[in-house]
Design a protein around this motif. Structure first.
Motif, mmCIF file in Angstrom:
data_model
loop_
_atom_site.group_PDB
_atom_site.id
_atom_site.type_symbol
_atom_site.label_atom_id
_atom_site.label_comp_id
_atom_site.label_asym_id
_atom_site.label_seq_id
_atom_site.Cartn_x
_atom_site.Cartn_y
_atom_site.Cartn_z
ATOM 1 N N SER A 248 0.827 -1.202 0.000
ATOM 2 C CA SER A 248 0.000 0.000 0.000
ATOM 3 C C SER A 248 0.870 1.265 0.000
ATOM 4 O O SER A 248 0.578 2.229 -0.716
ATOM 5 N N VAL A 249 1.951 1.255 0.775
ATOM 6 C CA VAL A 249 2.851 2.422 0.820
ATOM 7 C C VAL A 249 3.513 2.619 -0.549
ATOM 8 O O VAL A 249 3.551 3.733 -1.078
ATOM 9 N N ILE A 250 4.009 1.548 -1.120
ATOM 10 C CA ILE A 250 4.746 1.679 -2.385
ATOM 11 C C ILE A 250 3.809 2.021 -3.548
ATOM 12 O O ILE A 250 4.101 2.892 -4.360
ATOM 13 N N LYS A 251 2.673 1.368 -3.611
ATOM 14 C CA LYS A 251 1.781 1.585 -4.761
ATOM 15 C C LYS A 251 0.990 2.881 -4.652
ATOM 16 O O LYS A 251 0.812 3.596 -5.623
ATOM 17 N N ASP A 252 0.494 3.174 -3.433
ATOM 18 C CA ASP A 252 -0.443 4.296 -3.299
ATOM 19 C C ASP A 252 0.039 5.412 -2.378
ATOM 20 O O ASP A 252 -0.679 6.395 -2.188
ATOM 21 N N GLY A 253 1.186 5.231 -1.722
ATOM 22 C CA GLY A 253 1.647 6.245 -0.765
ATOM 23 C C GLY A 253 0.730 6.330 0.441
ATOM 24 O O GLY A 253 0.660 7.348 1.130
ATOM 25 N N MET A 254 -0.018 5.262 0.716
ATOM 26 C CA MET A 254 -0.999 5.254 1.813
ATOM 27 C C MET A 254 -0.601 4.200 2.848
ATOM 28 O O MET A 254 -0.103 3.134 2.505
ATOM 29 N N LEU A 255 -0.854 4.535 4.118
ATOM 30 C CA LEU A 255 -0.638 3.547 5.173
ATOM 31 C C LEU A 255 -1.852 3.551 6.088
ATOM 32 O O LEU A 255 -2.112 4.534 6.787
ATOM 33 N N ARG A 256 -2.616 2.485 6.051
ATOM 34 C CA ARG A 256 -3.831 2.336 6.884
ATOM 35 C C ARG A 256 -4.721 3.571 6.789
ATOM 36 O O ARG A 256 -5.132 4.138 7.805
ATOM 37 N N GLY A 257 -4.938 4.039 5.567
ATOM 38 C CA GLY A 257 -5.854 5.156 5.364
ATOM 39 C C GLY A 257 -5.204 6.529 5.432
ATOM 40 O O GLY A 257 -5.830 7.525 5.091
ATOM 41 N N ASP A 258 -3.938 6.614 5.875
ATOM 42 C CA ASP A 258 -3.249 7.913 5.935
ATOM 43 C C ASP A 258 -2.392 8.123 4.694
ATOM 44 O O ASP A 258 -1.674 7.220 4.278
ATOM 45 N N LYS A 259 -2.485 9.339 4.152
ATOM 46 C CA LYS A 259 -1.615 9.688 3.022
ATOM 47 C C LYS A 259 -0.247 10.037 3.612
ATOM 48 O O LYS A 259 -0.150 10.863 4.509
ATOM 49 N N LEU A 260 0.807 9.411 3.129
ATOM 50 C CA LEU A 260 2.143 9.672 3.684
ATOM 51 C C LEU A 260 2.872 10.737 2.868
ATOM 52 O O LEU A 260 2.698 10.821 1.653
ATOM 53 N N GLU A 261 3.695 11.528 3.570
ATOM 54 C CA GLU A 261 4.520 12.553 2.902
ATOM 55 C C GLU A 261 5.824 11.926 2.434
ATOM 56 O O GLU A 261 6.378 11.064 3.124
ATOM 57 N N ASN A 262 6.356 12.434 1.333
ATOM 58 C CA ASN A 262 7.715 12.078 0.880
ATOM 59 C C ASN A 262 7.963 10.591 0.624
ATOM 60 O O ASN A 262 9.063 10.105 0.850
ATOM 61 N N VAL A 263 6.931 9.864 0.225
ATOM 62 C CA VAL A 263 7.181 8.437 -0.030
ATOM 63 C C VAL A 263 7.227 8.090 -1.512
ATOM 64 O O VAL A 263 7.678 7.002 -1.879
ATOM 65 N N ARG A 264 6.764 9.001 -2.365
ATOM 66 C CA ARG A 264 6.691 8.660 -3.783
ATOM 67 C C ARG A 264 8.075 8.469 -4.394
ATOM 68 O O ARG A 264 8.956 9.289 -4.205
ATOM 69 N N ARG A 265 8.286 7.380 -5.095
ATOM 70 C CA ARG A 265 9.542 7.133 -5.806
ATOM 71 C C ARG A 265 9.236 6.455 -7.121
ATOM 72 O O ARG A 265 8.253 5.727 -7.228
ATOM 73 N N ARG A 266 10.116 6.673 -8.105
ATOM 74 C CA ARG A 266 9.887 6.013 -9.395
ATOM 75 C C ARG A 266 10.350 4.556 -9.359
ATOM 76 O O ARG A 266 9.831 3.699 -10.046
ATOM 77 N N GLU A 267 11.370 4.315 -8.540
ATOM 78 C CA GLU A 267 11.901 2.953 -8.427
ATOM 79 C C GLU A 267 12.093 2.622 -6.963
ATOM 80 O O GLU A 267 12.387 3.515 -6.176
ATOM 81 N N TRP A 268 11.966 1.370 -6.645
ATOM 82 C CA TRP A 268 12.143 0.937 -5.250
ATOM 83 C C TRP A 268 13.179 -0.175 -5.179
ATOM 84 O O TRP A 268 13.030 -1.214 -5.814
ATOM 85 N N ASP A 269 14.189 0.101 -4.384
ATOM 86 C CA ASP A 269 15.215 -0.896 -4.121
ATOM 87 C C ASP A 269 14.970 -1.385 -2.687
ATOM 88 O O ASP A 269 15.136 -0.624 -1.735
ATOM 89 N N ILE A 270 14.535 -2.624 -2.562
ATOM 90 C CA ILE A 270 14.046 -3.107 -1.256
ATOM 91 C C ILE A 270 14.954 -4.220 -0.714
ATOM 92 O O ILE A 270 15.331 -5.132 -1.458
ATOM 93 N N LEU A 271 15.249 -4.126 0.570
ATOM 94 C CA LEU A 271 15.988 -5.205 1.235
ATOM 95 C C LEU A 271 15.053 -5.950 2.181
ATOM 96 O O LEU A 271 14.420 -5.336 3.045
#
Ligand code: GLN
Length: 306
Positions: free
Chosen positions: A108-131
């Motif tokens: 939800s955070v990666i696709k929509d920038g949302m966490l449990r109904g809250d819009k998050l600031e500064n999370v949008r990225r074009r690419e995600w490198d995940i560990l």
């Protein structure tokens, strides 16, 4: 013996009940399905069939194995997670439903920038490198690689256990994402820091060992005698790995990088405090599992990320 499937199952069920197995009815059936390689809807249609003696013996061997306290998933070798079928063995923790909640939050955070109904600031990225740190069977990292469709993602799965990474690699191959996943063997952040290794991620997600050492002898046989101790034992207060992560994650996260951590249901405040002491985390939240217990920590590292 000339037993029907139905009779055989009720003997199996009885043995499991007598051994104190919690899901005796279900497990007696799942073991039969596993042995015959059929699903449960097919089983219902077979109740009146007579089972060959050879198969009865094989079934009783499986039932005895389960009655000894060995988890069903290690007998069948599989566990479903996020709708995907993962191979498991004694070298990896059996993926839990609680962890699915964290994977759903990550998506939800990666696709929509949302966490449990809250819009998050500064999370949008074009690419995600995940560990996926402490990946075990690979359940978290592989599900993300598989389910984050339409997002440019690269996933690294790391673990200190070579045997666990073998399982994770096999799962990535079985689920068709082995080309999109890197595997790294080493203790916590060791594969990514020091010398020329300066790997940075946009997100670190981890289900580290978090059970207090003293509590482990009180866990069910299935867990304490069969699941890998190194995947469970979080040290005297269960928090050792959160200390390491909060201290070192900053070296491996980019600016505004995100941490997602699974925690024990009574560790929310302690882990928040550990992160506050480490400093640099701008947004720290504790999220609940499906049973309404604290289970996940979300934290954004902010400007101190590299
Ligand atoms: N959730 C697991 C259990 O309760 C523990 C997982 C872990 O230590 N990371 O057995």
């Amino acid at each position: 013996m000339s037993l029907s499937v139905k009779e055989l199952l009720s003997i199996g069920e009885r043995r499991l009940v007598d051994a104190g197995i919690a899901d005796a009815t279900l497990d007696s059936r799942l073991l039969y399905c596993f042995m015959r390689n059929i699903d449960r809807s097919r089983l219902i249609l077979m109740y009146q069939e007579i089972v060959e003696d050879r198969l009865c013996d094989e079934y009783f061997r499986l039932v005895d194995d389960r009655a000894s306290g060995r988890p069903l998933q290690y007998i069948t070798g599989i566990q479903e997670f996020m709708g995907l079928e993962f191979d498991v063995n004694e070298n990896v923790l059996i993926p839990r439903q609680d962890t699915e909640t964290m994977v759903e939050d990550v998506i939800s955070v990666i696709k929509d920038g949302m966490l449990r109904g809250d819009k998050l600031e500064n999370v949008r990225r074009r690419e995600w490198d995940i560990l996926d740190l402490c990946t075990g069977s690979g359940a978290i990292g592989i599900s993300l690689a598989k389910l984050l469709t339409g997002v440019k993602t690269s996933v690294t799965c790391s673990d200190v256990s070579k045997a666990a990474l073998e399982v994770a690699r096999k799962n990535a191959e079985k689920l068709g994402v082995h080309k999109n996943i890197k595997f790294a063997e080493g203790d916590m952040f060791a594969p990514f820091v020091g010398g020329f290794k300066r790997k940075k991620f946009d997100m670190i997600v981890s289900n580290p060992p978090y059970i207090e050492s003293g509590v482990i002898p009180t866990l069910q046989t299935e867990v304490k005698d069969h699941e890998p101790m190194s995947a469970l034992d979080g040290g005297a207060d269960g928090l050792d790995f959160y200390r390491i992560i909060s201290r070192d994650a900053g070296n491996c996260l980019r600016k505004n990088g995100i941490l997602f951590l699974e925690i024990g249901c009574d560790q929310g405040n302690a882990v928040k405090e550990i992160l506050a002491k480490a400093g640099g985390y701008t947004d720290v939240r504790c999220l609940k599992d499906l049973a309404g217990r604290d289970r996940i920590i979300y934290a954004m590292l902010g400007e101190t990320g590299k």
